[in-house]
Design an enzyme around this catalytic site. Structure first.
Site, short mmCIF file in Angstrom:
data_model
loop_
_atom_site.label_atom_id
_atom_site.label_comp_id
_atom_site.label_asym_id
_atom_site.label_seq_id
_atom_site.Cartn_x
_atom_site.Cartn_y
_atom_site.Cartn_z
N ASP A 72 19.36 -16.49 -56.72
CA ASP A 72 19.91 -17.80 -57.00
C ASP A 72 20.12 -18.51 -55.66
OD1 ASP A 72 21.38 -19.89 -58.46
OD2 ASP A 72 23.14 -19.02 -57.49
N ASP B 63 22.31 -21.99 -55.01
CA ASP B 63 23.61 -22.62 -54.76
C ASP B 63 24.75 -21.62 -54.91
OD1 ASP B 63 23.01 -25.54 -54.36
OD2 ASP B 63 22.01 -25.23 -56.28
#
Length: 226
Positions: free
Chosen positions: A12, A14
């Site tokens: 991932d 953010d």
């Protein structure tokens, strides 16, 4: 002899690799003030990891302004976040070291994010696009996290079985997506607490102490099980 797992590591973006949730919060707070209101901490936390549509639904509901156009708000926030990404983006502690070690070992990698392509391209100036074999953004899928589609799409593009992959996530929405895709998940919660449990979910306080040796042994390469 088959090398130890994982078949791939799916990151991932953010809040996991980069300290960008803080910057999203700045932009959303500024938009709320432009609208004459104030974004509550409760609403901001609820937005983390969600889709653009859900983010702006929560914002407008929080401000008591459901008539607001989410598309114009999204454009304003995207422009502001791009400015912040270009000037203030930083790595999360331990993230660059883990990514470097995984790449050096020749393990395939993917970036799997709910952020749109234009902002991801800005973030990749910091992250370096050569660190990823595949990049899956919000613009590349028909269903976003917590749906498993983003992680299934990344695994398919890499040509690996998702059950042989380790996903690294920070939000409950992203964790749900990766687990639903069949991945083993290392969760490094930042802003939002993670309460989910399971055999394939491993909680860590951050990435400083997570290394390739941590990932190996969590899953066997898919090829070894076939």
């Amino acid at each position: 002899m088959t090398s130890p797992g994982p078949s791939a590591v799916l990151f991932d973006m953010d809040g996991t690799l980069i300290d960008s949730e803080r910057l999203w919060g700045i932009a959303l707070g500024e938009l709320a003030r432009r609208y004459g209101g104030r974004l509550s901490d409760r609403a901001r936390l609820a937005m983390i990891g969600t889709s653009e549509a859900e983010t702006f639904r929560l914002l407008h509901e929080d401000l008591g302004q459901p008539w607001r156009d989410p598309r114009s708000g999204a454009r304003w926030v995207a422009t502001r976040v791009a400015e912040l990404f270009a000037n203030e983006l930083t790595w999360q502690p331990g993230a660059r070291e883990l990514l470097t070690e995984v790449r050096a070992a020749g393990v395939p990698t993917a970036l799997v994010t709910s952020t749109g392509r234009s902002l991801v391209d800005v973030a990749l100036r910091t992250l370096d696009p050569t660190n990823f074999d595949v990049v899956v953004t919000a613009d590349d899928v028909t269903a976003r996290k917590p749906d498993p589609t983003p992680y299934l799409t990344a695994a398919a593009a890499l040509g690996v079985d998702p059950t042989g992959c380790v996903a690294i996530e920070d939000s409950p929405v992203g964790i749900a997506s990766a687990l639903a895709a069949g991945c083993t998940v290392i969760a490094v919660p930042q802003e939002v607490a993670v309460t989910a449990t399971g055999e394939r979910l491993h909680l860590h306080d951050g990435l400083v102490d997570v290394r390739l040796a941590t990932l190996r042994g969590l899953v066997a390469p898919a090829a070894a099980r076939q």
